[in-house]
Design a protein around this motif. Structure first.
Motif, PDB file in Angstrom:
ATOM      1  N   SER A   2       0.831  -1.207   0.000  1.00 11.90           N
ATOM      2  CA  SER A   2       0.000   0.000   0.000  1.00 11.90           C
ATOM      3  C   SER A   2       0.864   1.255   0.000  1.00 11.90           C
ATOM      4  O   SER A   2       0.540   2.232  -0.674  1.00 11.90           O
ATOM      5  N   THR A   3       1.980   1.237   0.719  1.00  9.73           N
ATOM      6  CA  THR A   3       2.888   2.385   0.742  1.00  9.73           C
ATOM      7  C   THR A   3       3.466   2.643  -0.649  1.00  9.73           C
ATOM      8  O   THR A   3       3.551   3.795  -1.082  1.00  9.73           O
ATOM      9  N   VAL A   6       0.850   4.357  -2.851  1.00 12.33           N
ATOM     10  CA  VAL A   6       0.632   5.757  -2.490  1.00 12.33           C
ATOM     11  C   VAL A   6       1.799   6.623  -2.967  1.00 12.33           C
ATOM     12  O   VAL A   6       1.600   7.731  -3.460  1.00 12.33           O
ATOM     13  N   LYS A  47      -3.237   5.846   4.346  1.00  5.40           N
ATOM     14  CA  LYS A  47      -1.990   6.392   3.808  1.00  5.40           C
ATOM     15  C   LYS A  47      -2.265   7.476   2.767  1.00  5.40           C
ATOM     16  O   LYS A  47      -1.532   8.457   2.684  1.00  5.40           O
ATOM     17  N   CYS A  48      -3.329   7.320   1.984  1.00  2.98           N
ATOM     18  CA  CYS A  48      -3.709   8.365   1.018  1.00  2.98           C
ATOM     19  C   CYS A  48      -4.133   9.640   1.750  1.00  2.98           C
ATOM     20  O   CYS A  48      -3.766  10.742   1.341  1.00  2.98           O
ATOM     21  N   LYS A  50      -3.184  10.579   4.720  1.00  2.00           N
ATOM     22  CA  LYS A  50      -1.994  11.143   5.354  1.00  2.00           C
ATOM     23  C   LYS A  50      -1.138  11.926   4.350  1.00  2.00           C
ATOM     24  O   LYS A  50      -0.587  12.970   4.682  1.00  2.00           O
ATOM     25  N   CYS A  51      -1.070  11.424   3.113  1.00  2.00           N
ATOM     26  CA  CYS A  51      -0.253  12.068   2.081  1.00  2.00           C
ATOM     27  C   CYS A  51      -1.040  13.072   1.247  1.00  2.00           C
ATOM     28  O   CYS A  51      -0.500  13.662   0.317  1.00  2.00           O
TER      29      CYS A  51
END
Length: 53
Positions: A2-3, A6, A47-48, A50-51
């Protein structure tokens, strides 16, 4: 995984699958249940967010 998605992509599109309907297929039920679709989606969405994607 996932990282990497992203970091690599600006736009990520996820399809909503009828997992409960797919589990009714006896040949696929165990394989589908073991994949962890919900956990991956939750991690990817967090994560999306967060970024800012």
């Amino acid at each position: 995984m996932s990282t990497n998605f992203v970091k690599k992509y600006d736009t990520i599109v996820l399809e909503d699958l009828n997992v409960s309907g797919m589990i009714k297929n006896r040949k696929l039920a165990k394989a589908i249940s073991n994949l962890g679709w919900r956990q991956f989606r939750t991690l990817l969405e967090a994560k999306c967010d967060k970024c800012g994607k």
